[in-house]
Write an enzyme that holds these catalytic residues in place. Structure first.
Site, mmCIF file in Angstrom:
data_model
loop_
_atom_site.group_PDB
_atom_site.id
_atom_site.type_symbol
_atom_site.label_atom_id
_atom_site.label_comp_id
_atom_site.label_asym_id
_atom_site.label_seq_id
_atom_site.Cartn_x
_atom_site.Cartn_y
_atom_site.Cartn_z
ATOM 1 N N ASP A 55 0.685 -1.142 0.119
ATOM 2 C CA ASP A 55 -0.151 -0.013 0.074
ATOM 3 C C ASP A 55 0.907 1.335 0.135
ATOM 4 O O ASP A 55 1.445 1.528 0.813
ATOM 5 C CB ASP A 55 -0.958 -0.165 1.369
ATOM 6 N N ASP A 56 0.762 1.995 -1.094
ATOM 7 C CA ASP A 56 1.613 3.363 -1.252
ATOM 8 C C ASP A 56 2.975 3.113 -1.213
ATOM 9 O O ASP A 56 3.722 3.927 -0.813
ATOM 10 C CB ASP A 56 0.925 4.267 0.132
ATOM 11 N N CYS A 93 -5.788 3.890 -4.136
ATOM 12 C CA CYS A 93 -6.172 2.371 -4.025
ATOM 13 C C CYS A 93 -7.272 1.707 -4.620
ATOM 14 O O CYS A 93 -7.003 0.816 -5.296
ATOM 15 C CB CYS A 93 -5.904 2.189 -2.458
ATOM 16 N N ARG A 97 -7.455 -1.548 -7.016
ATOM 17 C CA ARG A 97 -7.734 -2.797 -6.453
ATOM 18 C C ARG A 97 -9.112 -3.251 -7.061
ATOM 19 O O ARG A 97 -9.135 -4.593 -7.214
ATOM 20 C CB ARG A 97 -8.156 -2.479 -5.051
ATOM 21 N N LYS A 155 -6.253 -5.275 3.685
ATOM 22 C CA LYS A 155 -7.019 -4.312 3.130
ATOM 23 C C LYS A 155 -7.964 -4.628 2.005
ATOM 24 O O LYS A 155 -7.546 -5.128 1.164
ATOM 25 C CB LYS A 155 -6.418 -2.939 2.732
ATOM 26 N N HIS A 157 -11.305 -2.364 0.928
ATOM 27 C CA HIS A 157 -11.701 -0.988 0.405
ATOM 28 C C HIS A 157 -12.471 -0.986 -0.672
ATOM 29 O O HIS A 157 -12.205 -0.251 -1.659
ATOM 30 C CB HIS A 157 -10.523 -0.407 0.245
ATOM 31 N N HIS A 246 0.748 2.497 4.242
ATOM 32 C CA HIS A 246 -0.104 3.634 4.412
ATOM 33 C C HIS A 246 -0.083 4.327 5.711
ATOM 34 O O HIS A 246 0.310 3.753 6.560
ATOM 35 C CB HIS A 246 -1.570 2.923 3.949
ATOM 36 N N ASP A 351 -0.300 -0.585 -5.009
ATOM 37 C CA ASP A 351 -1.630 -0.065 -5.367
ATOM 38 C C ASP A 351 -1.411 1.368 -6.037
ATOM 39 O O ASP A 351 -2.376 1.665 -6.850
ATOM 40 C CB ASP A 351 -2.506 -0.184 -4.296
ATOM 41 N N ASN A 352 -0.545 2.146 -5.720
ATOM 42 C CA ASN A 352 -0.266 3.476 -6.247
ATOM 43 C C ASN A 352 1.118 3.885 -5.943
ATOM 44 O O ASN A 352 1.917 3.314 -5.137
ATOM 45 C CB ASN A 352 -1.363 4.350 -6.092
ATOM 46 N N LYS A 405 1.211 9.824 -5.471
ATOM 47 C CA LYS A 405 -0.168 9.299 -5.534
ATOM 48 C C LYS A 405 -1.052 10.430 -5.730
ATOM 49 O O LYS A 405 -1.171 11.600 -5.322
ATOM 50 C CB LYS A 405 -0.414 8.930 -4.061
#
Length: 614
Positions: A55-56, A93, A97, A155, A157, A246, A351-352, A405
């Site tokens: 994540d991130d 994100c 996803r 996660k 989301h 994150h 994810d980004n 991001k």
């Protein structure tokens, strides 16, 4: 080789009879036949699949892509498989996803925007569900239909109602977080964004253990799921979705201490060092030009306290990544011990790009966060803390790219991708592909490698969104294609930031505060840092790609953003509507109650005084 002949019916040596010669000839003919003619070969077992979603993480936030912090276990997967240096996702994100789960472009999957960043004018419009819609089929549904056990931890989301949680979208077992993020040490939401940390297990509210740490927990829960169903003999699909890195950036003390001597020279020096390391590794062309983002503060102008806090948060960020990597190593070790490693496909991606948001940019936020967390510099990254790397360190995390991001810059959209299958010759070991690839390609790639049929636009008797991605399998083997996309256009849009990829070229527009709303053209193979706008030098290509983008936007129902919109401001509005307003009302009631009590006390004292005077 001497052969002892037996009378099969009597289980004793053959005697000397007139039929003995014929039997010998018959036996010799049998012996000459290939083994396959005597016994059908067992069909090859389908591979297990492990999806590792960070994540991130920025483009160079992995050692094998240029990072200075330790990620030895992810690096080992990189060297056991292929790294992709030109792989693209969404700028935030949930849209990524949704595309990862379905192979369908984000607007068609319902994630034209996230619930936290969508303007009110777009809510409920086609493609702007803010959750993954029911017109798409997930990879878990496809794999489960072909005999796979399917699991998800971490996660999600993509929706929180019972019809949209992982258990309703093809997963046999899932321990998932419906929100964008949460605390890493306790069952606590991101204060000011959510009421609670919305963890569920198999669709029911779940409680985290007392010794919870996010990366350790999501891996251990996955191992528990795999082991619980091992006797079934079925292959498994394990989707592990980390909260690292994150906001809030948090890590075990021992990991933070590991980096106590690092990052003293600041983010600009780190950005340059990572660019050189990425070039030395073959991930980026040598001498790739870079821009200095206008949002990057001047390290030399920070005072001592600001530098000390900034150094500490980057130490915690590196520690958080290393803590996650250690859990990847624990997973791999367990799969090796169980004999599953060689026949497991591993996919690692982010994810980004890196998160540039500074949660302390406003006085209101500083006051609120100061009431909810221990913000002392010595506590940064620890239990009870709240911290983020901000745009300075984010510029180093995406090095040598531009932007972060939420934007449509390469720093927002280009992330590390690793695909490995240790026991298969279908993937070149230690190779690097610089060909363009996209997150929608992951689903078709995995079902192709696993020999699982796709849905072809129809699922369980109803029409569904067709898969937009293409299998990357032709790029994975020896002599593979440079890109499966060729010169075909591929569009993208989120929060008004937009791009159109075609071959080596990228058309891009970024709204404020990242950009000025103008369209630009870049050759992202030779200039991945997006430093040279080619729109004037290539007017025909520029015009053709503008037309391609308009066609994409029309086909996907892309809406224009309201005037003055920015993702940061929308997140603040969302937080106020979800939590701030409630807390202000609660504070107002408390203040009002206290004033009433004080008034009553003053009135009582005055009355008593009058009574005495009378």
């Amino acid at each position: 080789m001497a052969v002892r002949l037996f009378n099969w019916g009597m289980a004793r040596p053959l005697g000397r009879g007139p039929g003995r010669a014929a039997i010998i000839i018959f036996a010799a003919l049998l012996a000459a036949q290939p083994v396959q003619a005597q016994r059908a070969a067992a069909p090859p077992q389908r591979p297990n699949i492990v999806l590792l979603l960070a994540d991130d993480w920025g483009f160079s936030d992995v050692g094998a892509f240029g990072a200075e912090f330790a990620t030895p276990n992810i690096d080992a997967l990189a060297h056991a498989g292929m790294r992709f240096s030109n792989f693209h996702v969404s700028g935030s994100c949930s849209p990524t996803r949704a595309m990862l789960q379905t192979g369908v472009m984000n607007h068609r999957a319902g994630l034209g925007n996230m619930p936290e960043t969508i303007p009110d004018a777009h809510r409920g419009k086609p493609g702007y569900d803010t959750v993954m819609n029911h017109r798409v089929v997930t990879i878990a549904q496809l794999l489960r239909a072909s005999g796979y056990r399917t699991y998800l931890t971490g996660k999600w989301h993509l929706g929180s109602d019972p019809t949209r949680l992982p258990e309703a979208r093809g997963y046999d077992r899932a321990f998932s977080l419906a929100d964008a993020g949460a605390d890493n040490f306790e069952q606590r939401p991101i204060e000011g964004m959510y009421d609670t940390a919305a963890w569920t297990e198999n669709g029911k509210p779940a409680t985290l253990p007392k010794d919870y740490y996010s990366s350790r927990f999501v891996v251990q829960k996955m191992l528990d799921y795999i082991d619980a169903d091992r006797k079934s003999g079925k292959p498994f699909f394990a989707s592990i979705n980390f909260l690292a890195n994150h906001i809030p950036v948090q890590a075990p003390d021992s990991d933070i201490a590991r980096y106590s001597a690092m990052y003293q020279d600041g983010w600009t020096a780190l950005r340059e060092a990572r660019a050189k390391r990425a070039a030395a590794l073959g991930i980026m062309p040598a001498g790739t030009p870079m821009v200095t983002m206008p949002t990057t503060p001047d390290w030399k102008k920070l005072d001592v306290d600001e530098r000390t806090a900034a150094v500490r948060v980057m130490q915690a960020y590196g520690a958080m990544a290393t803590a996650m990597d250690r859990e990847v190593g624990r997973l791999v070790a367990r799969l090796k011990a169980s004999g599953d490693y060689e026949n497991t496909i591993f996919v690692f991606l982010s994810d980004n790009g890196a998160e540039p948001t500074n949660p302390f940019h406003s006085l209101r936020n500083r006051l609120f966060l100061g009431m909810e967390y221990d913000l002392a510099t010595a506590n940064i990254g620890r239990r009870g803390s709240f911290s983020a790397i901000g745009p300075g360190w984010a510029s180093a995390a995406v090095s040598p790219l531009s932007g972060y991001k939420f934007s449509a810059t390469e720093g927002g959209l280009r992330v590390p991708l690793i695909i490995a299958w240790p026991g298969s010759a279908k993937i070149r070991t230690g190779a690097i592909s610089s060909g363009f690839a996209h997150v929608t390609d992951i689903l078709p790639t995995l079902i192709d490698l696993a020999g699982v049929p796709g849905h072809g636009g129809t699922w369980q008797g109803r029409s569904v969104e067709p898969v937009a991605g293409r299998s990357l399998a032709p790029m994975l083997g020896d002599g593979g294609k440079s890109s499966v996309h060729g010169d075909a256009p591929l569009g993208y849009e989120l929060s008004g930031n937009a791009a159109l990829f075609r071959g080596d070229y990228k058309l891009v527009r970024n709204l404020a505060p990242t950009g000025d709303g103008k369209w630009r053209l870049f050759d992202i193979r030779r200039d991945p840092g997006e430093t040279r706008d080619l729109s004037a030098a290539m007017p025909d290509r520029f015009a053709a790609m503008r037309a391609d983008y308009r066609a994409y936007a029309k086909a996907n129902g892309v809406l224009d953003m309201p005037a003055g919109y920015t993702a940061d401001e929308q997140i603040n509005r969302y937080a106020f509507e979800q939590q701030g307003k409630k807390r202000l009302i609660k504070l107002g009631l408390w203040v009002g109650g206290i004033l009433v009590l004080l008034s009553a006390l003053v009135w009582g004292l005055r009355r008593r005084r009058r009574a005495r005077q009378a």
